[in-house]
Design a protein around this motif. Structure first.
Motif, PDB file in Angstrom:
ATOM      1  N   THR A  17      -1.810 -27.569   8.542  1.00 47.24           N
ATOM      2  CA  THR A  17      -2.608 -28.485   9.366  1.00 47.24           C
ATOM      3  C   THR A  17      -2.081 -29.918   9.308  1.00 47.24           C
ATOM      4  O   THR A  17      -2.579 -30.784  10.028  1.00 47.24           O
ATOM      5  CB  THR A  17      -4.068 -28.488   8.900  1.00 47.24           C
ATOM      6  OG1 THR A  17      -4.147 -29.016   7.572  1.00 47.24           O
ATOM      7  CG2 THR A  17      -4.653 -27.082   8.914  1.00 47.24           C
ATOM      8  N   GLU A  56     -16.162 -19.695  -0.057  1.00 45.02           N
ATOM      9  CA  GLU A  56     -17.373 -20.297   0.486  1.00 45.02           C
ATOM     10  C   GLU A  56     -18.181 -21.035  -0.568  1.00 45.02           C
ATOM     11  O   GLU A  56     -19.136 -21.769  -0.221  1.00 45.02           O
ATOM     12  CB  GLU A  56     -18.259 -19.182   1.098  1.00 45.02           C
ATOM     13  CG  GLU A  56     -19.016 -18.332   0.102  1.00 45.02           C
ATOM     14  CD  GLU A  56     -18.134 -17.316  -0.636  1.00 45.02           C
ATOM     15  OE1 GLU A  56     -16.925 -17.277  -0.343  1.00 45.02           O
ATOM     16  OE2 GLU A  56     -18.644 -16.588  -1.506  1.00 45.02           O
ATOM     17  N   ALA A  85     -15.063 -34.334   2.269  1.00 42.85           N
ATOM     18  CA  ALA A  85     -15.424 -33.023   2.837  1.00 42.85           C
ATOM     19  C   ALA A  85     -14.684 -31.942   2.057  1.00 42.85           C
ATOM     20  O   ALA A  85     -13.476 -31.753   2.264  1.00 42.85           O
ATOM     21  CB  ALA A  85     -15.053 -32.970   4.320  1.00 42.85           C
ATOM     22  N   ALA A 127      -7.381 -30.193   9.104  1.00 47.71           N
ATOM     23  CA  ALA A 127      -8.189 -29.313   9.955  1.00 47.71           C
ATOM     24  C   ALA A 127      -9.286 -30.106  10.655  1.00 47.71           C
ATOM     25  O   ALA A 127      -9.808 -31.088  10.129  1.00 47.71           O
ATOM     26  CB  ALA A 127      -8.813 -28.194   9.109  1.00 47.71           C
ATOM     27  N   ASP A 128      -9.629 -29.627  11.889  1.00 48.67           N
ATOM     28  CA  ASP A 128     -10.666 -30.308  12.656  1.00 48.67           C
ATOM     29  C   ASP A 128     -12.073 -29.838  12.286  1.00 48.67           C
ATOM     30  O   ASP A 128     -13.055 -30.543  12.520  1.00 48.67           O
ATOM     31  CB  ASP A 128     -10.441 -30.056  14.155  1.00 48.67           C
ATOM     32  CG  ASP A 128      -9.121 -30.649  14.631  1.00 48.67           C
ATOM     33  OD1 ASP A 128      -8.721 -31.683  14.043  1.00 48.67           O
ATOM     34  OD2 ASP A 128      -8.504 -30.091  15.545  1.00 48.67           O
ATOM     35  N   ASN A 129     -12.165 -28.612  11.772  1.00 48.49           N
ATOM     36  CA  ASN A 129     -13.478 -28.063  11.452  1.00 48.49           C
ATOM     37  C   ASN A 129     -13.368 -27.160  10.229  1.00 48.49           C
ATOM     38  O   ASN A 129     -12.249 -26.773   9.839  1.00 48.49           O
ATOM     39  CB  ASN A 129     -14.027 -27.281  12.640  1.00 48.49           C
ATOM     40  CG  ASN A 129     -13.074 -26.182  13.083  1.00 48.49           C
ATOM     41  OD1 ASN A 129     -12.940 -25.177  12.382  1.00 48.49           O
ATOM     42  ND2 ASN A 129     -12.397 -26.389  14.209  1.00 48.49           N
ATOM     43  N   PRO A 130     -14.491 -26.798   9.614  1.00 44.19           N
ATOM     44  CA  PRO A 130     -14.458 -25.995   8.387  1.00 44.19           C
ATOM     45  C   PRO A 130     -13.872 -24.619   8.586  1.00 44.19           C
ATOM     46  O   PRO A 130     -13.358 -24.022   7.622  1.00 44.19           O
ATOM     47  CB  PRO A 130     -15.940 -25.924   7.974  1.00 44.19           C
ATOM     48  CG  PRO A 130     -16.578 -27.104   8.633  1.00 44.19           C
ATOM     49  CD  PRO A 130     -15.859 -27.289   9.925  1.00 44.19           C
ATOM     50  N   GLY A 131     -13.912 -24.067   9.766  1.00 38.82           N
ATOM     51  CA  GLY A 131     -13.366 -22.742   9.990  1.00 38.82           C
ATOM     52  C   GLY A 131     -14.174 -21.666   9.272  1.00 38.82           C
ATOM     53  O   GLY A 131     -15.264 -21.921   8.752  1.00 38.82           O
ATOM     54  N   THR A 177      -9.977 -37.646   2.109  1.00 40.30           N
ATOM     55  CA  THR A 177     -10.620 -36.746   3.074  1.00 40.30           C
ATOM     56  C   THR A 177     -11.169 -35.496   2.390  1.00 40.30           C
ATOM     57  O   THR A 177     -12.172 -34.930   2.838  1.00 40.30           O
ATOM     58  CB  THR A 177      -9.618 -36.327   4.169  1.00 40.30           C
ATOM     59  OG1 THR A 177      -8.503 -35.687   3.547  1.00 40.30           O
ATOM     60  CG2 THR A 177      -9.130 -37.539   4.936  1.00 40.30           C
ATOM     61  N   ALA A 206      -9.880 -25.267   4.420  1.00 39.06           N
ATOM     62  CA  ALA A 206      -9.390 -25.159   5.802  1.00 39.06           C
ATOM     63  C   ALA A 206      -8.080 -25.910   6.033  1.00 39.06           C
ATOM     64  O   ALA A 206      -7.365 -25.620   6.996  1.00 39.06           O
ATOM     65  CB  ALA A 206     -10.457 -25.694   6.763  1.00 39.06           C
ATOM     66  N   TRP A 256     -14.706 -28.802   2.325  1.00 38.53           N
ATOM     67  CA  TRP A 256     -14.200 -27.684   3.125  1.00 38.53           C
ATOM     68  C   TRP A 256     -12.743 -27.872   3.535  1.00 38.53           C
ATOM     69  O   TRP A 256     -12.045 -26.910   3.869  1.00 38.53           O
ATOM     70  CB  TRP A 256     -15.075 -27.465   4.360  1.00 38.53           C
ATOM     71  CG  TRP A 256     -15.202 -28.677   5.270  1.00 38.53           C
ATOM     72  CD1 TRP A 256     -16.186 -29.594   5.265  1.00 38.53           C
ATOM     73  CD2 TRP A 256     -14.275 -29.068   6.312  1.00 38.53           C
ATOM     74  NE1 TRP A 256     -15.970 -30.546   6.237  1.00 38.53           N
ATOM     75  CE2 TRP A 256     -14.803 -30.228   6.898  1.00 38.53           C
ATOM     76  CE3 TRP A 256     -13.091 -28.543   6.805  1.00 38.53           C
ATOM     77  CZ2 TRP A 256     -14.163 -30.902   7.944  1.00 38.53           C
ATOM     78  CZ3 TRP A 256     -12.445 -29.201   7.854  1.00 38.53           C
ATOM     79  CH2 TRP A 256     -12.979 -30.370   8.408  1.00 38.53           C
ATOM     80  N   ARG A 257     -12.230 -29.154   3.493  1.00 39.59           N
ATOM     81  CA  ARG A 257     -10.820 -29.377   3.848  1.00 39.59           C
ATOM     82  C   ARG A 257      -9.876 -28.727   2.827  1.00 39.59           C
ATOM     83  O   ARG A 257      -8.725 -28.431   3.137  1.00 39.59           O
ATOM     84  CB  ARG A 257     -10.527 -30.870   3.965  1.00 39.59           C
ATOM     85  CG  ARG A 257     -11.214 -31.535   5.145  1.00 39.59           C
ATOM     86  CD  ARG A 257     -10.785 -32.988   5.297  1.00 39.59           C
ATOM     87  NE  ARG A 257     -11.492 -33.637   6.401  1.00 39.59           N
ATOM     88  CZ  ARG A 257     -11.153 -33.526   7.681  1.00 39.59           C
ATOM     89  NH1 ARG A 257     -10.119 -32.786   8.020  1.00 39.59           N
ATOM     90  NH2 ARG A 257     -11.854 -34.130   8.614  1.00 39.59           N
TER      91      ARG A 257
END
Length: 481
Positions: free
Chosen positions: A320, A124, A357, A367-371, A353, A363, A359-360
């Motif tokens: 992913t 995190e 971001a 990935a579509d979202n940070p999870g 990407t 994740a 968080w990729r």
């Protein structure tokens, strides 16, 4: 013998002593002049004919051991050839780095792996993710730097070829001109030794570029051939070489494909066999760097880059990703493959990407979202991809299954080995050149020997002067009768 003949003999002796003293003075004055060959007077006795009995000055001799001079030139060619190989190997080692060097390629990979492991302990933490992304960027930048250095070395070698060809052609023109002037001066009965000194220096310059053999022709001319048999000059007109530099070279530009030029002689492109006639000097070494050593190094570093790309693009590394999609590393934004291997190390970069971001990285690239922010599974998969034992994507550069770190170490070891081998060869060639050059110089002007000759000339002058004085006294006695 008449008094007149005795006087004539003594005068001829004085003339010979005068020329001898002149050569001693010239030798001592040029003791440290590069290319100067020691002079000596060539004498022969006049026969006891009706108008003879003295000494004849046949001319001035240049004292040069042609065998040792030729050997000196061959060692000079070998030395310049080895120096260029060694310089390239040292440059490659400097940019790839050696084990333990913080700026080495392997250290960049270690930094990335450490950053991924660190991020996996606190997935995190945006700071740790950013450090991992920065480490990946530095690894990609290092690969870019190595590729750019290889191509810069090729471009420098290409320019060196053009410079060598220009010097070679100019030197051959100079030798042809000196041949003509030496023949003219010799025909007039004058001493062409100073021009021969100049010619020797020019040929020495040619010998640095290509190993050359000198063959003496009539009228003081010399013909020049490479040791493998290419004719450089045999007659009044030299066989000029032609080469067109290519400008800035890229990995995709290879020999035989315009604008990458090859050597031409008298307007004809040389085949591989023809190029073999010029091996041994700086010219051949620059061709080897441009067309053999640097391209080989480029394939190796491109293979390393492709393996790095492929490991992060595996579905087992990043589930992913869709098939064919790039992972953490891309080929200028796209997916790399063996078909686009050439120059990949110069184009490789990290996936935009991830830069947009962070968080990729945690994740997954696709990935579509940070999870879940505490999920470290993806970061561990990225880290484990570097330690997985896999086969190289291109068996032409590397063999065997191993980890990526071991592959990087293998490249570093190969680079260091080449540098050590080339430096050893350079040391051998330098030692040979110094030994032969020392022998050659020992046969040059020796000040002690010249002083001995000067004393001999002084004694000879006194003896001939005494003869003339005796004749004068005899003539005075006759006149008093």
């Amino acid at each position: 013998m008449s008094i007149a003949r005795a006087l004539s003999n003594a005068v001829s002796g004085l003339a010979a002593v005068s020329r001898g003293t002149e050569t001693v003075a010239a030798n001592l004055a040029n003791l440290a002049t590069p290319g100067y060959a020691r002079r000596d007077v060539a004498l022969s006795p006049l026969g006891f004919g009706a108008n003879s009995g003295g000494v004849r000055v046949n001319g001035i001799m240049r004292i040069v051991d042609a065998g040792i001079l030729g050997e000196t030139r061959l060692t000079e060619a070998a030395r310049s050839n080895a120096a260029i190989h060694s310089g390239f190997a040292a440059e490659m080692e400097a940019v790839v780095g050696v084990p333990g060097n913080a700026d080495s390629l392997a250290s960049k990979l270690t930094d990335l792996q450490s950053a991924l492991v660190s991020a996996s302990t606190r997935p995190e933490d945006e700071v740790r993710l950013q450090i991992a992304v920065s480490a990946a960027e530095k690894l990609a930048d290092k690969l870019n730097e190595i590729s750019n250095t290889i191509q810069a070395a090729r471009t420098a070698a290409d320019n060196a070829i053009a410079a060598d060809v220009e010097v070679l052609n100019g030197s051959l023109d100079r030798v042809a001109d000196l041949n003509r002037r030496i023949a003219t001066i010799s025909a007039k009965g004058a001493d062409p030794s100073s021009l021969m000194d100049q010619r020797q220096q020019v040929i020495d310059q040619i010998a640095r570029i290509v190993p050359v053999q000198e063959v003496v022709r009539d009228n003081g001319h010399v013909a020049l051939f490479t040791t493998e048999g290419a004719v450089l000059l045999d007659g009044s007109q030299p066989n000029h070489l032609t080469f067109q530099p290519s400008g800035s070279l890229t990995p995709e530009m290879s020999v035989g494909t315009p604008p990458v030029g090859i050597l031409q002689q008298d307007g004809r492109e040389l085949t591989a066999g023809g190029m073999g006639l010029f091996v041994g000097g700086s010219l051949a070494a620059s061709f080897a760097v441009r067309d053999e050593f640097a391209p080989q190094m480029q394939v190796e570093i491109d293979t390393i880059a492709l393996e790095l790309h492929d490991r992060f693009a595996l579905s087992t590394t990043d589930p992913t990703l869709d098939p064919g999609e790039p992972g953490l590393f891309t080929d200028a934004g796209g997916s790399a493959s063996l078909a686009t291997l050439t120059g990949l190390s110069g184009r490789i970069t990290i996936n935009e990407t991830v830069q947009d971001a962070l968080w990729r990285l945690r994740a997954g690239i696709g990935a579509d979202n940070p999870g879940p922010i505490a999920d470290s599974a993806q970061l561990l998969r990225l880290s484990n991809s570097l330690t997985a034992v896999l086969a190289p994507p291109n068996s032409g550069a590397f063999n065997g299954n191993t980890t990526l770190a071991a592959r990087f170490s293998q490249l570093e070891a190969m680079t260091v080995s080449r540098r050590v081998a080339s430096e050893a060869d350079t040391a051998i060639q330098n030692a040979r050149h110094e030994r032969i050059t020392s022998t050659f110089l020992s046969q040059g002007v020796d000040s002690d020997f010249e002083m001995q000759r000067l004393l001999q000339y002084e004694q000879a002058y006194a003896a001939n002067a005494r003869v003339i004085q005796a004749i004068d006294e005899m003539m005075q006695s006759i006149l008093r009768l």
